[in-house]
Design an enzyme around this catalytic site. Structure first.
Site, mmCIF file in Angstrom:
data_model
loop_
_atom_site.group_PDB
_atom_site.id
_atom_site.type_symbol
_atom_site.label_atom_id
_atom_site.label_comp_id
_atom_site.label_asym_id
_atom_site.label_seq_id
_atom_site.Cartn_x
_atom_site.Cartn_y
_atom_site.Cartn_z
ATOM 1 C CB SER A 129 -37.099 -30.492 36.800
ATOM 2 O OG SER A 129 -38.260 -29.723 36.941
ATOM 3 C CE LYS A 168 -36.274 -33.052 41.653
ATOM 4 N NZ LYS A 168 -36.621 -32.827 40.230
ATOM 5 C CB SER A 203 -38.223 -29.533 40.515
ATOM 6 O OG SER A 203 -38.072 -30.725 39.764
#
Length: 479
Positions: free
Chosen positions: A176, A76, A152
Site C-alpha cells: 500500500s 493517511k 491503500s
C-alpha cells in the site's frame, strides 16, 4: 504569501532549509499547500479531513528546527492517531472517532518539523489496492482522473503527485505504499519490519506485515524521513537492525556494482502485462549500463500458498478490529455499518481456526528464511511493482463477484511477499507507458538493508531523473 512559484523546485528537505534560513515562513508554505489543495481536491478527492486551523496553531506555537521544519504534511486516515483529529480508517464504523493522544510516529513527525494540515483518503480498513471507500468516495489519479491512484495510500500519493506537497505519510500492509507510488510516479519505500514504531496502542499491524513510511518525489526525502522516524520504542516485541549511519548519507553514496536478480514471472496469479515487461527490460538495461551484474533468478516457492497465508492473517485481524470497535461503541458487529467486502472479510476471519492462523505465521517465517538465503547470492531482487498501469476507477471495486479475482490479479504485482518476509522494498518511477501513465519498478533487499536500496535508488534517480515529470492535473501548473 500565496503563489510561491518556486514551491515545485524544492523537495521537503529543500523547503525545510528555506524555512530554517528565514527565506520563507512556515505560514507561507502552509498557505501555498492549502491553496493547492483547494484547487485540485474537488477533482481528486484526496484530502478528506482539513486540519487547517490546527496547522496554523502548530506554527504559532513554534516548530522544532528539524530537517523538515515548516514543511506541509498529510497523514493517511488509517490507524495513525493525531490528538484532536478523527481517524476514521476510511469507514463509517469509526465516524467521529476523535483521538485523545498522538501515535508515536506522529510525535516523531512533529519533532522532524512537519506541519500536519489534513488527512488523506484510504479504503475501508486499508483492505483494497485502490482508494474507493464508500464513506468518502473514490480518489482519482492526477495523471488521468479516470484512473485510480492505487491503494491503500492512494489519497497520499495523489496529493504528492498533484503537487500539493512534496511528501506525505503512507502505510503498507500488502503493497500500500508501493502500489500508489507506482500509479502516481513517486518514490515509495516499505521499510523493514520493526523499523518504524506502531505504538503506543499496538505493537504491530497484521502480524507484522503492516508498516508506515512516506511517499515522496525524491529519494533523499524518503531517506531523511526514515532517519527522523526510525527506531524502536520502549517495549517493542522486535525491531529492525540498527543502522550505523544515516540513511540520507547512504542515499547520497554511489553503490558498488551489485548482484541484481530479476523476474519476468509472478509468484501470484496472473501475468505481468506487456507494458510492465517493457519497463522491466528497460530497467535491466539501465542497471547493466551502470555496471551492475543482472541475472534472471528468483526463489522457488508456491506463490498461491504464500498468498493464502497473507489472506488468512488479514481476515483474522480484520475480524478482531471490527469486534474491538463493536465493543468500544457498545453494539454487535451486525449493527456496525461497513462495506460488504469488509463484512465478508470479517466473516472469513471468524471462520479461520487458531491452527490455520498459526500455520499462516509459520508460512511467513518460512519464506522469510528462503528469501534470506536468496539474498546471500543476490543483493537485490527486481520486478515490476504492478502487473499493469493504473486501472480505471471502479475496475476492481465495482467488479462482479465472478470477475473480481481476475481483475485483481491482472493489476497486482508480487507486493505482499515482502510484507510477509519483512524485507525492505521500494518502488521507483522508472517507466511511463505510451499513454503517459507511470509504472513503478520494485527493488527489494535483505531484511534490514534499506541503506542498500537507498544507495541504488539514488543512483537510478541521477541516471534516469523523474523530478520534472509532472502530472497533467498538477496544482502548480495553474497559476
Amino acid at each position: 504569501m500565496s503563489g510561491f512559484a518556486e514551491y515545485d523546485n524544492f523537495d521537503g528537505l529543500g523547503l525545510g532549509e528555506l524555512v530554517r534560513n528565514g527565506d520563507i515562513s512556515a505560514a507561507d508554505l502552509l498557505d501555498e499547500a492549502i491553496d493547492r489543495t483547494e484547487r485540485v481536491n474537488g477533482e481528486l478527492n484526496v484530502v478528506i479531513d482539513k486540519l487547517y486551523e490546527e496547522a496554523r496553531g502548530a506554527i504559532a506555537s513554534g516548530l522544532p528546527k528539524g530537517p523538515f521544519c515548516g514543511v506541509p504534511f498529510l497523514l493517511k486516515d488509517l490507524h495513525l492517531l493525531m490528538e484532536g483529529a478523527v481517524t476514521s480508517n476510511g469507514s463509517a464504523m469509526w465516524r467521529g472517532a476523535v483521538a485523545d493522544h498522538d501515535s508515536t510516529l506522529v510525535t516523531r513527525y512533529r519533532q522532524a518539523g512537519v506541519v500536519v494540515f489534513g488527512k488523506t483518503n484510504s479504503p475501508e480498513l486499508g483492505l483494497n489496492p485502490v482508494t474507493e471507500p464508500r464513506e468518502y468516495g473514490p480518489s482519482r489519479n492526477p495523471w488521468n482522473t479516470d484512473k485510480t491512484p492505487g491503494g491503500s495510500s492512494g489519497g497520499a500519493a495523489a496529493a504528492v503527485a498533484a503537487g500539493i506537497l512534496p511528501l506525505a505519510h503512507a502505510s503498507d500492509g500488502g503493497g500500500s505504499i508501493r502500489i500508489p507510488a507506482s500509479c502516481c510516479g513517486l518514490v515509495g519505500l516499505k521499510p523493514s519490519r520493526g523499523r518504524i514504531p506502531f505504538g503506543p496502542d499496538k505493537a504491530e499491524g497484521w502480524a507484522g506485515q503492516s508498516i508506515s513510511h512516506v511517499v515522496s518525489r525524491s529519494v533523499r526525502d524518503t531517506a531523511a524521513m526514515l532517519d527522523a522516524t526510525a527506531g524502536a520504542e520502549t517495549g517493542e516485541p522486535y525491531s529492525a537492525p540498527l543502522q550505523g549511519s544515516r540513511f540520507l548519507d547512504a542515499a547520497l553514496l554511489e553503490p558498488s556494482p551489485l548482484r541484481i536478480a530479476f523476474s519476468r514471472e509472478k509468484w501470484g496469479q496472473g501475468d505481468y502485462q506487456d507494458e510492465a515487461i517493457d519497463g522491466l527490460e528497460q530497467t535491466v538495461a539501465l542497471l547493466e549500463g551502470l555496471g551492475h551484474r543482472v541475472v534472471e533468478a528468483r526463489p522457488d516457492f508456491d506463490g498461491e500458498a504464500v498468498g493464502s497465508a497473507m489472506f488468512t492473517i488479514i481476515c483474522v485481524n480484520t475480524a478482531l478490529a471490527v469486534q474491538q470497535r463493536a465493543k468500544d461503541v457498545g453494539c454487535t458487529t451486525d449493527e456496525l455499518e461497513m462495506e460488504d467486502g469488509t463484512r465478508l472479510t470479517m466473516a472469513m476471519g471468524n471462520a479461520i481456526t487458531a491452527a490455520d492462523y498459526a500455520e499462516a505465521i509459520q508460512m511467513n517465517q518460512t519464506i522469510g528464511r528462503l528469501m534470506g538465503q536468496f539474498h546471500l547470492q543476490h543483493d537485490v531482487l527486481l520486478a515490476p511493482t504492478l502487473s499493469s498501469p493504473p486501472v480505471a476507477v471502479g475496475f476492481i471495486s465495482e467488479a462482479p463477484p465472478e470477475e473480481y479475482g481476475s481483475r485483481l490479479f491482472s493489476y497486482m504485482g508480487d507486493n505482499g511477499i515482502y510484507n510477509q518476509t519483512g524485507q525492505p522494498s521500494i518502488s521507483l518511477p522508472l517507466h511511463w507507458n505510451a499513454e503517459g501513465l507511470p509504472m513503478g519498478m520494485m527493488f527489494s533487499a535483505a531484511y534490514g538493508n534499506e541503506a542498500l536500496l537507498l544507495q541504488l535508488a539514488g543512483q537510478l534517480e541521477k541516471a534516469k531523473p523523474w523530478w520534472d515529470n509532472r502530472a497533467p492535473l498538477h496544482a502548480g501548473m495553474r497559476f
